[in-house]
Design an enzyme around this catalytic site. Structure first.
Site, PDB file in Angstrom:
ATOM      1  N   HIS A 156       0.954  -1.447  -0.388  1.00 26.62           N
ATOM      2  CA  HIS A 156       0.031  -0.154  -0.141  1.00 26.62           C
ATOM      3  C   HIS A 156       0.963   1.137  -0.166  1.00 26.62           C
ATOM      4  O   HIS A 156       2.210   1.063   0.355  1.00 26.62           O
ATOM      5  CB  HIS A 156      -0.969  -0.053   1.360  1.00 26.62           C
ATOM      6  CG  HIS A 156      -0.273   0.199   2.267  1.00 26.62           C
ATOM      7  ND1 HIS A 156       0.606  -0.817   2.708  1.00 26.62           N
ATOM      8  CD2 HIS A 156      -0.482   0.780   3.364  1.00 26.62           C
ATOM      9  CE1 HIS A 156       0.977  -0.583   3.902  1.00 26.62           C
ATOM     10  NE2 HIS A 156       0.602   0.553   4.500  1.00 26.62           N
ATOM     11  N   HIS A 162       7.011  -4.932  11.470  1.00 27.03           N
ATOM     12  CA  HIS A 162       6.512  -3.740  11.078  1.00 27.03           C
ATOM     13  C   HIS A 162       6.266  -3.880  12.972  1.00 27.03           C
ATOM     14  O   HIS A 162       5.004  -2.675  13.389  1.00 27.03           O
ATOM     15  CB  HIS A 162       4.907  -3.846  10.378  1.00 27.03           C
ATOM     16  CG  HIS A 162       4.211  -3.038  10.276  1.00 27.03           C
ATOM     17  ND1 HIS A 162       4.205  -1.976  11.132  1.00 27.03           N
ATOM     18  CD2 HIS A 162       5.347  -2.044   9.418  1.00 27.03           C
ATOM     19  CE1 HIS A 162       3.412  -0.990  10.266  1.00 27.03           C
ATOM     20  NE2 HIS A 162       4.141  -0.944   9.567  1.00 27.03           N
ATOM     21  N   ASP A 204       0.453  -4.496   6.763  1.00 27.76           N
ATOM     22  CA  ASP A 204      -0.891  -3.200   7.532  1.00 27.76           C
ATOM     23  C   ASP A 204      -1.968  -3.376   6.987  1.00 27.76           C
ATOM     24  O   ASP A 204      -2.540  -3.581   6.351  1.00 27.76           O
ATOM     25  CB  ASP A 204      -0.655  -1.875   6.931  1.00 27.76           C
ATOM     26  CG  ASP A 204       0.813  -1.692   7.620  1.00 27.76           C
ATOM     27  OD1 ASP A 204       2.092  -2.071   7.919  1.00 27.76           O
ATOM     28  OD2 ASP A 204       1.151  -0.526   7.839  1.00 27.76           O
ATOM     29  N   HIS A 236      -6.965  -2.125   6.018  1.00 24.80           N
ATOM     30  CA  HIS A 236      -6.246  -0.685   6.227  1.00 24.80           C
ATOM     31  C   HIS A 236      -7.359   0.790   5.767  1.00 24.80           C
ATOM     32  O   HIS A 236      -8.032   0.455   5.378  1.00 24.80           O
ATOM     33  CB  HIS A 236      -5.049  -1.218   5.690  1.00 24.80           C
ATOM     34  CG  HIS A 236      -4.528  -0.530   6.867  1.00 24.80           C
ATOM     35  ND1 HIS A 236      -3.826  -0.269   7.719  1.00 24.80           N
ATOM     36  CD2 HIS A 236      -3.306   0.203   5.800  1.00 24.80           C
ATOM     37  CE1 HIS A 236      -2.839   0.310   8.235  1.00 24.80           C
ATOM     38  NE2 HIS A 236      -2.349   0.569   7.101  1.00 24.80           N
ATOM     39  N   HIS A 272       1.078   3.912   1.832  1.00 30.54           N
ATOM     40  CA  HIS A 272       1.577   4.951   2.734  1.00 30.54           C
ATOM     41  C   HIS A 272       2.941   4.637   2.851  1.00 30.54           C
ATOM     42  O   HIS A 272       3.745   4.117   2.278  1.00 30.54           O
ATOM     43  CB  HIS A 272       1.540   3.892   4.326  1.00 30.54           C
ATOM     44  CG  HIS A 272      -0.248   4.217   4.932  1.00 30.54           C
ATOM     45  ND1 HIS A 272      -0.528   3.261   5.437  1.00 30.54           N
ATOM     46  CD2 HIS A 272      -0.924   4.890   4.289  1.00 30.54           C
ATOM     47  CE1 HIS A 272      -1.863   3.898   6.261  1.00 30.54           C
ATOM     48  NE2 HIS A 272      -2.517   4.508   5.200  1.00 30.54           N
ATOM     49  N   ASP A 296       5.493   4.396   5.196  1.00 31.49           N
ATOM     50  CA  ASP A 296       6.497   3.668   5.959  1.00 31.49           C
ATOM     51  C   ASP A 296       7.316   2.582   5.236  1.00 31.49           C
ATOM     52  O   ASP A 296       7.862   1.892   4.437  1.00 31.49           O
ATOM     53  CB  ASP A 296       6.731   3.527   7.127  1.00 31.49           C
ATOM     54  CG  ASP A 296       4.809   2.943   6.825  1.00 31.49           C
ATOM     55  OD1 ASP A 296       4.026   3.148   6.496  1.00 31.49           O
ATOM     56  OD2 ASP A 296       4.484   2.001   8.005  1.00 31.49           O
ATOM     57  N   HIS A 297       5.902   2.362   3.425  1.00 29.28           N
ATOM     58  CA  HIS A 297       6.524   1.394   2.878  1.00 29.28           C
ATOM     59  C   HIS A 297       6.823   1.790   1.634  1.00 29.28           C
ATOM     60  O   HIS A 297       7.276   0.519   0.932  1.00 29.28           O
ATOM     61  CB  HIS A 297       5.050   0.339   2.453  1.00 29.28           C
ATOM     62  CG  HIS A 297       4.327   0.044   3.895  1.00 29.28           C
ATOM     63  ND1 HIS A 297       4.474  -1.044   4.562  1.00 29.28           N
ATOM     64  CD2 HIS A 297       4.374   0.065   5.294  1.00 29.28           C
ATOM     65  CE1 HIS A 297       4.117  -1.440   5.183  1.00 29.28           C
ATOM     66  NE2 HIS A 297       4.054  -0.260   5.664  1.00 29.28           N
TER      67      HIS A 297
HETATM   68 ZN    ZN Z   1       3.025   0.417   8.001  1.00 28.36          ZN
HETATM   69 ZN    ZN Z   2       0.220   1.229   6.702  1.00 31.76          ZN
END
Ligand code: ZN
Ligand code: ZN
Length: 305
Positions: free
Chosen positions: A63, A269, A211, A143, A65, A67-68
């Site tokens: 996804h 994570h 996530d 999510h 977001h 942090d990914h």
């Molecule tokens: Zn994450």
């Molecule tokens: Zn996420």
């Protein structure tokens, strides 16, 4: 049997720590080097792990977001500077094509100097990709943005026992293809039964659930996995917070492993709040109460299946 190698390049959550970089995992099998997520700093993690980022063949994004995915522009720029000469295939949820255009625009106004194919993945029974030896499946997670989880599956197959071929001194025979099909052939006047030389190599399956809240798709996708890698942002004490932030606790991750009949679980994570050894041990112990064969991922840890 050709092993699948998995390297954890980053095992942290939204905020990186001195122990944990943002999420990224590299799966290597034969000529394939498939990156699952690419958090900020992933290309440097490649260097720490003594791996060459130019060997990446495909990127699967769970996804969008930050942090990914924030590591994607830097990684692509390095590939451009290092003369990457393959077509890089990128897969992700709906919106991936638009986001990739934006990300490439950040550093390469005329586009990259190597071809990139971007595929938006539909969740479901149909594999995302299917090659001769392996396939990748995806399912929609729950999510707060479109999010996918992925399974990498080596298909079960009849294989020929190379040691037996060697013993019979027929390892270079042009008739090996026939033996591999289980047929009986005559080589140098000797009748050889292919059925005695072949063995069944079982399916091997690795599932990546990043996530998500608890959801039934995670269990069905992970069914019978040899290894389930699952997010575990929070401890059981923070179950309410996990739900509010659309994440899993370690006990919930373990429940997915148990219900999916996975053989092994690796938790990743982790929130920055579990930075000390004692805190991360608590996460692990909670999961082990539900599913015994659980381990905690660490940055640069690698294993083979
Ligand atoms: Zn994450
Ligand atoms: Zn996420």
């Amino acid at each position: 049997m050709e092993k699948i190698k998995l390297t954890f390049l980053g095992t942290g959550s939204a905020i990186p720590t001195s122990r944990r970089n943002h999420t990224a995992m590299l799966l290597s099998y034969k000529d394939e080097n498939i990156l699952f997520d690419c958090g900020e700093g992933t290309q440097r993690q490649f260097r720490h792990a003594r791996l060459n980022p130019c060997k990446v063949t495909k990127i699967f994004i769970t996804h969008w977001h930050a942090d990914h995915v924030l590591g994607i522009p830097g990684l692509l720029q390095t590939l451009m500077l290092n003369g990457y000469n393959k077509t890089l295939k990128i897969y992700g949820p709906e919106g991936t094509k638009r986001m990739m255009q934006l990300y490439i625009g950040l550093f390469a106004h005329k586009g990259t100097n190597f071809p990139i194919e971007v595929h938006e993945v539909l969740s479901g029974k149909q594999p995302v990709i299917e090659e001769k030896e392996f396939k990748i499946e995806a399912q929609q997670m729950s999510h707060d943005t479109p999010t996918l989880a992925y399974s990498f599956i080596i298909k079960e197959k009849n294989r020929i026992d190379k040691d037996k071929l060697k013993k019979l001194k027929i390892e270079n025979s042009p008739l090996i293809g026939e033996l591999a099909k289980g047929k009986t052939v005559t080589i140098a006047g000797k009748k050889i039964d292919g059925k005695k030389l072949i063995y069944r190599e079982e399916q091997r399956k690795l599932t990546f659930v990043l996530d998500t809240r608890e959801n039934a798709n995670a269990i069905s996708l992970a069914k019978d996995s040899d290894l389930l890698v699952c997010e575990s942002s929070y401890s059981a004490e923070e179950t309410e917070l996990a739900k509010e932030h659309a994440h899993l606790t370690s006990a919930q991750a373990a429940d997915i492993a148990k219900k999916s009949k996975s053989k092994k679980l690796i938790l990743t994570h982790l929130s920055q709040r579990y930075e000390t050894k004692a805190q991360s041990k608590q996460i692990l112990e909670e999961a082990k109460k539900v599913f015994k064969n659980t381990e905690l991922a660490e940055d640069l840890m690698s294993l083979e299946i």
